[in-house]
Scaffold this motif. Structure first.
Motif, mmCIF file in Angstrom:
data_model
loop_
_atom_site.group_PDB
_atom_site.id
_atom_site.type_symbol
_atom_site.label_atom_id
_atom_site.label_comp_id
_atom_site.label_asym_id
_atom_site.label_seq_id
_atom_site.Cartn_x
_atom_site.Cartn_y
_atom_site.Cartn_z
ATOM 1 N N UNK A 160 -9.357 1.252 1.549
ATOM 2 C CA UNK A 160 -8.830 -0.004 1.047
ATOM 3 C C UNK A 160 -8.424 -0.948 2.167
ATOM 4 N N UNK A 161 -8.298 -0.436 3.386
ATOM 5 C CA UNK A 161 -8.108 -1.304 4.552
ATOM 6 C C UNK A 161 -9.461 -1.824 5.013
ATOM 7 N N UNK A 162 -10.397 -0.891 5.243
ATOM 8 C CA UNK A 162 -11.709 -1.271 5.761
ATOM 9 C C UNK A 162 -12.452 -2.182 4.790
ATOM 10 N N UNK A 163 -12.364 -1.870 3.483
ATOM 11 C CA UNK A 163 -13.079 -2.662 2.494
ATOM 12 C C UNK A 163 -12.696 -4.135 2.506
ATOM 13 N N UNK A 164 -11.396 -4.466 2.361
ATOM 14 C CA UNK A 164 -11.011 -5.874 2.389
ATOM 15 C C UNK A 164 -11.321 -6.574 3.704
ATOM 16 N N UNK A 268 -6.638 -9.684 5.244
ATOM 17 C CA UNK A 268 -5.403 -9.036 5.699
ATOM 18 C C UNK A 268 -4.442 -8.782 4.554
ATOM 19 N N UNK A 269 -4.336 -9.727 3.627
ATOM 20 C CA UNK A 269 -3.445 -9.532 2.485
ATOM 21 C C UNK A 269 -3.882 -8.338 1.644
ATOM 22 N N UNK A 270 -5.174 -8.244 1.367
ATOM 23 C CA UNK A 270 -5.662 -7.125 0.571
ATOM 24 C C UNK A 270 -5.546 -5.798 1.322
ATOM 25 N N UNK A 274 -2.713 -1.024 1.538
ATOM 26 C CA UNK A 274 -3.391 0.219 1.925
ATOM 27 C C UNK A 274 -3.070 0.649 3.345
ATOM 28 N N UNK A 275 -2.901 -0.298 4.264
ATOM 29 C CA UNK A 275 -2.546 0.072 5.638
ATOM 30 C C UNK A 275 -1.215 0.809 5.665
ATOM 31 N N UNK A 276 -0.259 0.308 4.900
ATOM 32 C CA UNK A 276 1.025 1.000 4.815
ATOM 33 C C UNK A 276 0.884 2.385 4.224
ATOM 34 N N UNK A 277 0.013 2.525 3.218
ATOM 35 C CA UNK A 277 -0.205 3.835 2.612
ATOM 36 C C UNK A 277 -0.844 4.805 3.598
ATOM 37 N N UNK A 278 -1.770 4.321 4.428
ATOM 38 C CA UNK A 278 -2.398 5.191 5.432
ATOM 39 C C UNK A 278 -1.373 5.636 6.463
ATOM 40 N N UNK A 327 3.076 -13.014 9.330
ATOM 41 C CA UNK A 327 3.402 -11.702 9.915
ATOM 42 C C UNK A 327 4.432 -10.981 9.050
ATOM 43 N N UNK A 328 5.474 -11.688 8.623
ATOM 44 C CA UNK A 328 6.506 -11.079 7.780
ATOM 45 C C UNK A 328 5.913 -10.638 6.443
ATOM 46 N N UNK A 329 5.091 -11.493 5.848
ATOM 47 C CA UNK A 329 4.485 -11.157 4.556
ATOM 48 C C UNK A 329 3.647 -9.892 4.657
ATOM 49 N N UNK A 330 2.844 -9.810 5.717
ATOM 50 C CA UNK A 330 2.005 -8.621 5.906
ATOM 51 C C UNK A 330 2.862 -7.383 6.160
ATOM 52 N N UNK A 331 3.924 -7.535 6.926
ATOM 53 C CA UNK A 331 4.813 -6.400 7.200
ATOM 54 C C UNK A 331 5.454 -5.894 5.914
ATOM 55 N N UNK A 332 5.877 -6.793 5.041
ATOM 56 C CA UNK A 332 6.477 -6.383 3.772
ATOM 57 C C UNK A 332 5.465 -5.606 2.915
#
Length: 426
Positions: A160-164, A268-270, A274-278, A327-332
């Protein structure tokens, strides 16, 4: 590796089972293609219409077959050979992915055709996933189920990281049809893995074809299991109110000045959740040692709600500080993804270890309806809310409702918070 350090990283013992290992490796290949389609469908809808409403409407078209076929598919999985069901539904997913490719290659602009095809795909998915989850306890020892679920989620979210990222960058360059074609090809890896599974007849399966009575029996059984029932309720709270993915195309385009048909911010939003889950999955060794699983789920969902509130606030401030707020939005979103991974691992393990094999398919059917259906309800709610109050308020308000909802649920059913298991010394 020292024992204390190995407990910190993912527990890979389930991979010693060769059937699980083959499914897991095939998933690595298949999940990237699947996520390309997950991103391409809303991107195509938004590109064709320019409105988040139609992106949210995909939630309705995905939810209806998920509910119907998720519940009935779970009943099928409690009667028929689960290997056979996996083979048939995987072939169905291959065919529908090929049809996605065909409509894109033909330059289809009919939104309703795309939505109906999405519904057919979700019907096959709704039968496949409960069956696949019901198989897991037949392959893996009970004490290793949290580790196995964490490994599966880590692979899913890595895709789900690579796909988006791939889709967001390549859609403007080569179009939607290539996204769907890659998905079609990669699904053959999963087909090969399920074909090599042994026969998986249900232990003490009911005779005859399942009907509505079998589905009702599953709900009657669930009603007698308050802890399992609450595991569904708190996940619905988290996903229905707190999943803002239907807003990502508009947020990327309007709040962060991305193109209307993809782009790096869109990707990046999508990819952030998934990045957090990984990240959570890589450092998930601790989940095999948690005894108070109910309390752990409540804490994880609370963190998810706070993170989604922070995401909405960052979007609200993007007009003044665009780059820092991105950056903050992605971190959240990353923090929320890590919390959701841990919550899902605990909830899946509760369900798989507590249910009888003859009921496992039906309960997994309910599980897939909740897990996959909740975000689709969220797509519709967030799409409609954004039209009324804006994307930032819809996202932040949803996060607040998650925190309030999980607190109320914990007070209403304290036995869920107190739920714990005893781990063996090994």
């Amino acid at each position: 590796m020292p024992r204390s350090v190995s407990h910190f990283f993912a527990d890979v013992r389930p991979l010693r089972n060769h059937h699980f290992r083959r499914l897991w490796i095939a998933n690595i290949i298949t999940v990237i293609g699947a996520q390309l389609t997950v991103v391409a469908v809303p991107a195509q809808l938004y590109a064709d219409t320019g409105e988040s409403f139609y992106v949210g409407l995909a939630g309705v078209f995905g939810l209806v077959p998920l509910v119907i076929f998720g519940l009935y598919g779970g009943a099928l999985a409690d009667v028929f050979d689960r290997r056979t069901i996996l083979v048939v539904t995987t072939i169905g997913l291959i065919v529908t992915s090929a049809l996605f490719w065909a409509q894109a290659a033909a330059d289809n602009r009919n939104v309703w055709l795309l939505l109906c095809l999405f519904s057919v795909q979700q019907a096959f998915f709704a039968v496949n996933q409960p069956t696949r989850s019901a198989v897991l306890p037949r392959l893996i020892a009970p004490e290793l189920l949290p580790a196995a679920n964490s490994l599966n989620m880590t692979v899913t979210m890595a895709g789900a990281i690579a796909g988006p990222l791939v889709a967001g960058i390549l859609i403007p360059v080569i179009g939607f049809e290539w996204m769907y074609l890659i998905d079609t090809i990669t699904l053959f890896a999963t087909l090969g893995a399920v074909l090599r599974l042994p026969s998986l007849q249900v232990l003490e399966a009911a005779a005859g074809a399942p009907g509505i009575r079998a589905v009702i029996d599953g709900f009657v059984y669930l009603r007698t299991q308050p802890v399992l029932l609450m595991s569904f309720v708190v996940d619905l709270i988290a996903m229905v109110f707190g999943m803002p993915r239907a807003l990502f195309p508009e947020i990327a385009h309007v709040s962060f000045d991305g193109p209307d048909n993809g782009g790096i911010v869109f990707a990046l939003l999508f990819a952030a959740i998934p990045a957090g889950a990984v990240i959570g999955g890589v450092f998930s060794g601790w989940v095999s040692h948690v005894e108070r699983q109910g309390r752990a789920v409540v804490i994880c969902i609370g963190v998810w709600g706070v993170a989604m509130t922070g995401f909405g606030l960052a979007v609200a401030l993007a007009d003044h500080w665009m780059t820092p707020m991105l950056v903050v939005a992605l971190l959240m979103l990353v923090v929320g993804g890590a919390a959701d991974m841990a919550s899902a691992a605990f909830r899946s393990s509760m369900l798989q270890s507590a249910a009888d094999d003859a009921m496992r398919g039906r309960l997994q059917g309910v599980f897939i309806v909740v897990v996959a259906g909740g975000p689709r309800i969220a797509d519709t709610l967030h799409g409609a809310s954004a039209a009324a109050v804006g994307t930032a308020a819809a996202a932040a308000g949803g996060g607040v409702l998650v925190v309030v909802g999980v607190v109320i649920a914990s007070i209403a059913v304290p036995s869920f918070v107190r739920y714990r298991i005893t781990r063996s010394a090994s």
